[in-house]
Scaffold this motif. Structure first.
Motif, short mmCIF file in Angstrom:
data_model
loop_
_atom_site.label_atom_id
_atom_site.label_comp_id
_atom_site.label_asym_id
_atom_site.label_seq_id
_atom_site.Cartn_x
_atom_site.Cartn_y
_atom_site.Cartn_z
N VAL B 133 0.85 -1.21 0.00
CA VAL B 133 0.00 0.00 0.00
C VAL B 133 0.88 1.26 0.00
O VAL B 133 0.67 2.18 -0.79
CB VAL B 133 -0.96 0.00 1.22
CG1 VAL B 133 -1.70 1.33 1.32
CG2 VAL B 133 -1.95 -1.15 1.11
N LEU B 134 1.86 1.26 0.87
CA LEU B 134 2.75 2.42 0.96
C LEU B 134 3.55 2.59 -0.34
O LEU B 134 3.71 3.70 -0.85
CB LEU B 134 3.70 2.27 2.15
CG LEU B 134 4.63 3.45 2.42
CD1 LEU B 134 3.85 4.70 2.75
CD2 LEU B 134 5.60 3.11 3.56
N GLY B 135 4.03 1.47 -0.87
CA GLY B 135 4.81 1.51 -2.11
C GLY B 135 3.98 2.06 -3.24
O GLY B 135 4.46 2.88 -4.04
N ALA B 136 2.72 1.62 -3.32
CA ALA B 136 1.83 2.10 -4.39
C ALA B 136 1.59 3.60 -4.25
O ALA B 136 1.62 4.34 -5.24
CB ALA B 136 0.51 1.35 -4.36
N PHE B 137 1.37 4.05 -3.02
CA PHE B 137 1.12 5.47 -2.78
C PHE B 137 2.35 6.31 -3.14
O PHE B 137 2.26 7.31 -3.86
CB PHE B 137 0.72 5.72 -1.32
CG PHE B 137 0.76 7.18 -0.95
CD1 PHE B 137 -0.21 8.05 -1.42
CD2 PHE B 137 1.78 7.69 -0.17
CE1 PHE B 137 -0.17 9.41 -1.12
CE2 PHE B 137 1.84 9.04 0.16
CZ PHE B 137 0.85 9.90 -0.32
N LEU B 138 3.51 5.89 -2.64
CA LEU B 138 4.71 6.69 -2.89
C LEU B 138 5.12 6.64 -4.35
O LEU B 138 5.63 7.62 -4.90
CB LEU B 138 5.85 6.19 -1.99
CG LEU B 138 5.65 6.45 -0.50
CD1 LEU B 138 6.82 5.87 0.29
CD2 LEU B 138 5.54 7.94 -0.23
N GLN B 139 4.90 5.48 -4.95
CA GLN B 139 5.25 5.35 -6.36
C GLN B 139 4.49 6.36 -7.19
O GLN B 139 5.07 7.09 -8.00
CB GLN B 139 4.97 3.91 -6.81
CG GLN B 139 5.28 3.61 -8.26
CD GLN B 139 4.14 3.98 -9.21
OE1 GLN B 139 4.37 4.47 -10.30
NE2 GLN B 139 2.92 3.76 -8.80
N VAL B 140 3.19 6.42 -6.99
CA VAL B 140 2.40 7.35 -7.82
C VAL B 140 2.71 8.80 -7.46
O VAL B 140 2.78 9.68 -8.32
CB VAL B 140 0.89 7.05 -7.73
CG1 VAL B 140 0.28 7.56 -6.43
CG2 VAL B 140 0.15 7.64 -8.92
#
Lengths: 291, 294
Positions: B133-140
């Motif tokens: 979840v965090l990776g997806a948020f920071l990635q975008v």
């Protein structure tokens, strides 16, 4: 800043047009930093390709085309038997064009009947010339990035594709059309189904590269290449997979504008403007090329 | 220890050493409150849909945008340019850079989507729900920020800009420190892998988009991770998440990104604030942690 770059590019175009009155002699166009070699193939089947490319002096012409480029280090460009389908450029060089790759592009071009054209207007000859020029300029672009230590954002192979497409557009409308259409045909014809780990390749899929070349063409000259775009008026049943979908096409002018800016700000400072005008004035393709 | 971090630190230290007025002991005395930037504005726009309200509330409570603003405070923005960042309900699963005037829109729909895609438990490849979840948020977030940087600083992009924005995101994620990098980079790849594996085979025109295919993006993130810190991410090679044919090229690919960052972005970064950002170890604490004290 981008406006300055566009004005600069325009000035160069005008400069190129002006010197067309005084075509460059071959001896004016030299680049001592580029070495060339035709390596004799071991396999007899590649011998006709070797003979043909040598007789046509394709590498000598490439060196002349690149005369305006000021390279700090030498680059060797060679055509040789790779015993593989292709060989990508690795840092430090050389640039290698494989007989196997040339053989493959001829094989795909042969799918177009002689004296005929595809629906998008690609002849067998254009398919051969466009795909050959594409691979030479794409590999050379990688070498230029490396040689000039150019900062690359985005995947390097895509950047080399975009620069190759950009350069093809600088040959004049008629030649640009032959080259870009032919280059796009190669990826169109070599399209294959990608699954799973195929997508880990450093290069884009053939379909992505096909669309990218069409997009560079349309983005660079909407009027000349308007027929590369799928019309919005087409019905679902009329969909043509050999054209650029409208949804991508609308973005191509901006993509091209950004590419021009990137070229002007990274590569152009290493280009001799006087020689560039002479290159622009020369006719590079011959009527029998690709036959 | 990330090798990229070493290089940025070297560049930072070099510029610090070159400045006679600035000494390291003074730098060490700088408080975290120095991480301000008046040219960055943040805003939480209230969510209308009830199912986005928990995300809105959580963002505010965790001071997500405040942290982001602090993290971005080293950016030296051109005079007259304000970087606006708005968290909002967008009506679509997306986030985007909307130009210098409107700024960056981070949509509540994206983390909502990420929560639906994220694994319930740790996967056999070692990817946690929180990391996904965090990776997806920071990635975008950093992907769209990449577009912003290319636009604001007129950075030349020779490759495809969407891939370039992914590279910017991956590079930034590798700079938070090994803990955050380990949680988020595979998490970012996880989301794209899940999206990529959901379909196929794909017709030709599925590749006409200017974005890469989700599986390409997944492999690119893993390759960046491995290229940045081979020891830290060796397990993703061992378990086959990144095919062995790609692995030898990753160090070179990461070096290319790092070189592009150093040449085109670093001149726009305040070295003193950058050092402060890098010296903090409490970025992005896991869910349940206390907000960062002011």
């Amino acid at each position: 800043m981008k406006r300055v770059a566009r004005a600069f590019a325009l000035a160069l175009t005008i400069l190129g047009a002006a010197v067309q009155l005084f075509p460059a002699a071959a001896q004016d166009l030299q680049n001592s930093q580029i070495d060339i070699a035709y390596v004799e193939p071991g396999k007899a089947e590649y011998r006709p390709i070797y003979d043909r490319l040598r007789a046509r002096q394709v590498l000598e012409e490439l060196r002349m085309f690149l005369a305006p480029l000021r390279l700090p280090n030498k680059v060797l460009v060679k055509i040789e038997q790779c015993d593989a389908s292709d060989r990508l450029y690795q840092s430090g060089g050389p640039v290698t064009i494989c007989y196997e790759y040339v053989d493959r592009l001829r094989e795909l071009a042969a799918k177009i009947p002689a004296d005929s054209k595809t629906q998008r207007g690609v002849s067998r000859e254009d398919a051969i010339v466009g795909a050959f020029v594409q691979v030479v300029l794409q590999r050379m672009s990688s070498a230029v990035f490396d040689n000039l230590d150019i900062p690359i954002w985005g995947r390097e192979q895509d950047a080399a594709d975009k620069l190759a497409g950009f350069l093809m557009l600088q040959f004049g409308k008629e030649t640009a059309r032959r080259l870009l259409n032919g280059a796009a045909y190669f990826f169109e014809a070599s399209d294959r189904t990608w699954t799973g780990s195929d997508f880990s390749d450093t290069r884009g899929t053939e379909a992505q590269r096909f669309y990218n070349y069409l997009c560079v063409a349309y983005g660079g000259d909407r009027r000349t290449f308007s027929d590369f775009v799928e019309s919005q008026s087409m019905g679902r049943g009329d969909q043509r997979l050999d054209l650029l979908p409208e949804a991508r096409a609308v973005r191509c002018p901006k993509e091209y504008s950004d590419l021009t800016w990137a070229f002007d700000s990274t590569i152009m400072p290493n280009v001799d403007r006087n020689l560039l005008g002479k290159v622009a004035a020369r006719k590079w393709l011959r009527p029998d090329d690709g036959r | 220890m990330l090798s990229a971090k070493g290089l940025i630190w070297s560049a930072t230290l070099a510029s610090i050493m070159l400045s006679p007025a600035l000494r390291l002991d003074r730098l060490a005395a700088q408080p975290v409150s120095a991480l301000t930037n008046d040219q960055i504005e943040i805003q939480y726009s209230e969510a209308n849909a009830s199912y986005f309200r928990p995300i809105y509330e959580r963002y505010k409570k965790r001071e997500v945008l405040e942290q982001l603003k602090q993290f971005l405070s080293p950016l030296v923005l051109p005079a007259g340019v304000t970087l606006r960042i708005t968290a909002k309900e967008c009506g679509t699963v997306n986030s985007w850079w909307s130009g210098r005037s409107a700024g960056l829109f981070l949509c509540y729909e994206w983390p909502d989507f990420a929560e639906r895609v994220a694994p319930l438990d740790i996967t056999s490849a070692g990817i946690t729900r929180e990391g996904a979840v965090l990776g997806a948020f920071l990635q975008v977030t950093f992907h769209e920020l990449g577009h912003a940087m290319f636009d604001i600083y007129d950075i030349p992009v020779l490759g495809r800009e969407e891939d370039a924005a992914d590279q910017m995101a991956g590079f930034i994620l590798s700079q938070f420190g090994s803990g955050v990098a380990r949680r988020t980079l595979p998490g970012a790849a996880y989301l794209w892998r899940q999206l990529g594996e959901a379909g196929g085979p794909w017709p030709r025109d599925a590749f006409s988009d200017e974005h890469g295919h989700p599986l390409q993006r997944a492999y690119n993130y893993l390759c960046m991770a491995y290229g940045a810190a081979p020891d830290l991410f060796q397990q993703y090679i061992d378990n086959g998440l990144l095919p062995k044919e790609r692995v030898p090229n990753c160090a070179h690919e990461f070096q290319q990104i790092r070189a592009a960052f150093v040449k085109t972005m670093l001149p726009h970064i305040d070295p003193v604030k950058l050092k402060l950002v890098q010296s903090r170890e409490d970025w992005l604490l896991p869910e349940g942690s206390e907000p960062i004290p002011k």
